[in-house]
Design an enzyme around this catalytic site. Sequence first.
Site, mmCIF file in Angstrom:
data_model
loop_
_atom_site.group_PDB
_atom_site.id
_atom_site.type_symbol
_atom_site.label_atom_id
_atom_site.label_comp_id
_atom_site.label_asym_id
_atom_site.label_seq_id
_atom_site.Cartn_x
_atom_site.Cartn_y
_atom_site.Cartn_z
ATOM 1 N NE ARG B 226 15.579 -4.286 1.438
ATOM 2 C CZ ARG B 226 16.598 -3.544 1.882
ATOM 3 N NH1 ARG B 226 17.672 -3.413 1.150
ATOM 4 N NH2 ARG B 226 16.527 -2.925 3.046
ATOM 5 C CG HIS B 227 7.754 -1.487 3.074
ATOM 6 N ND1 HIS B 227 7.891 -1.036 4.367
ATOM 7 C CD2 HIS B 227 6.633 -0.918 2.595
ATOM 8 C CE1 HIS B 227 6.877 -0.221 4.646
ATOM 9 N NE2 HIS B 227 6.102 -0.123 3.586
#
Lengths: 382, 382
Positions: B226-227
């Site tokens: 994920r970012h």
Amino acid sequence: MKPLEGIKVLDFTRVLAGPFATKILADFGAEVIKIERTGQGDDTRSFGPFQNGLSGYFVCLNTGKKSVELNLKDPDSICLLKEMVKDVDVVIENFRPGIMRKFNLDYASLKAIKPDIIYASISGFGQEGVWSNKPAYDLIAQAAGGIMSINGYPDSPPTRVGASLGDTSAGLNATIGITTALFHRERTGEGQQIDVAMVDSIYALLESNVMRYTVEKNIPQRIGNRHPISAPFDIYQSKEGYLAIAIANESLFERFAIFIHREDMLEDERFRTDNNRQNYQELLKVEIENWLCQYTATEAAALLEQGGIPCSVIHDIKDISESAYIKERNMLVDVNQLDHGLFKIPGNPIKLSSLKQTNMQRAPELGEHTEAILEKYKEMMK
Amino acid sequence: MKPLEGIKVLDFTRVLAGPFATKILADFGAEVIKIERTGQGDDTRSFGPFQNGLSGYFVCLNTGKKSVELNLKDPDSICLLKEMVKDVDVVIENFRPGIMRKFNLDYASLKAIKPDIIYASISGFGQEGVWSNKPAYDLIAQAAGGIMSINGYPDSPPTRVGASLGDTSAGLNATIGITTALFHRERTGEGQQIDVAMVDSIYALLESNVMRYTVEKNIPQRIGNRHPISAPFDIYQSKEGYLAIAIANESLFERFAIFIHREDMLEDERFRTDNNRQNYQELLKVEIENWLCQYTATEAAALLEQGGIPCSVIHDIKDISESAYIKERNMLVDVNQLDHGLFKIPGNPIKLSSLKQTNMQRAPELGEHTEAILEKYKEMMK
């Protein structure tokens, strides 16, 4: 004199890969003129974390640069930029391939004005070729470049490297390209074009993993923290926290076994060579953790270091940032952003003896230098 | 003329970090004279994978260099090396701090002979300071530098980046230091010392993760693919294989929703902004995988690319190595190692227009150039 003093960089880059490169150039004394979109500026100005309304993300990548606000869709801006180009040494951009051409700011156009210009482009998939038009973010470059397939544990999905390595590795490569081109220009009078792709940059970091495929046709897989060749080379559970231990040759293993009072392991055929230890590394792990469970990771590290055994506790970002080491190496430096307060940002890891320790200049407000810089070039155009 | 043509590098480096740096210098035309331990040579000569008795690991890091066998414990060798130093531009080494001094080959000793020498050292923890004597391998630098704490999934242990980033990032930084110092010397006549630490190099790659700690006192954790800010920005399960999708702004999300025929998501408050999508990313993942399950990752990538959505299948080392992209970018190049056959090694990701495509020169046999090179300096000593 700072090593890049007197060098002017016209910097069209945004977000991470490009600004990471021009930050190094600025640290080394280059004058970096950051062209930012009127009104908005670099996207990262709106990325957290914020302190008194200023983005820490932006600050850590843009200290020591100048900010000029310009609308690249305005022909007058382009004329002005072309006037500036005559006066700079380096142009760098990380738009999608083709965009700079639309603005008439591509290498061919600028070379016509300034024949010895050094022109660096960073993109996801290179300036030309099959994938050059694909949009890229770090995750995409990491997925395409192959590193995700070998990052993580065998039972976990492909794993993105937890920092934006697609961007930063491309930034480092662009910096090498630019400094090399500056040297080349100094000797030959010639400029050149530099084309760095994030996917290439990731691929080049795979080092011997590529060889295992091309030589043996083995496709490297995810192996967690283990080493493809050496053992013990992994992280091990202590009474509190993990300890990384890296033993890459026979004499170190001998020293290690003696140090943990397990001379018997040296008589054990299964642990005799690196190769055997590889095959029995699960068993080896049990033996090591049997010893390690008496200590916290910090205690065990202190002990093993006395024996010269390569090991480390696993630092989180706080641990390492607060360490005496980082302080001593000047790897976390203060930046005074005036009304926004003091920021602490990562220092430059390239320690040059010609570069004396000076205060880190702050990151610019959006458009802070627009007038001062453009006035000069408006004058020149008259 | 190649950009570093005429530059002579006396290369004491072994294994990965240093040879990674001097390989780039050699690619750019420098003459790299690799000093290897008599009889054994660089450790990597004994690292797999092997092809007809030659290490692919060694080849990929040492093409285009010259090999001189010398025993650094022999005073005659040191005399000879000091004669050579007068004739070279750059010295580079990655011994543990203090070892070069023992050999009388430290910066102060060599500067006395050749005042404008550029002298680069790569180490785990720097040339001086609290941790400078600690032994380091890549795993140790990654553990100490903080990156393992943010690499991997929340439920997995700290994870080593699956390629030796502690070494290669230090190699890239050393290369930047050397090319910058060459430029500096060209203008000022002055040499300098360059001190690059693997731990600093790792720390500098953490970029905004450091800011989240220093600004917000949040300690970044492992978050898989994920970012920290944007969503959807992750890998998603298709009918066959994972697809990486990276959507980092509102207009891209709009395009994406329309493209997968889910305009309804644009009306959904939970998906309205990046911030909301972050909070509901598990739900978002379900919705995306509902669409994705109709296609293989390759099919879905082809579809989404038509809509300009940043995405990629997750290549393994074979996929990317065999791709048309890598071929076109010249990122996998042939090296003819004579009796040992043809090797395919990663190409240089820094594409300079001044550097025309030429055949990659092979890696040297151990001591291949000992006589030819030493003879000259023996003459000079007479």
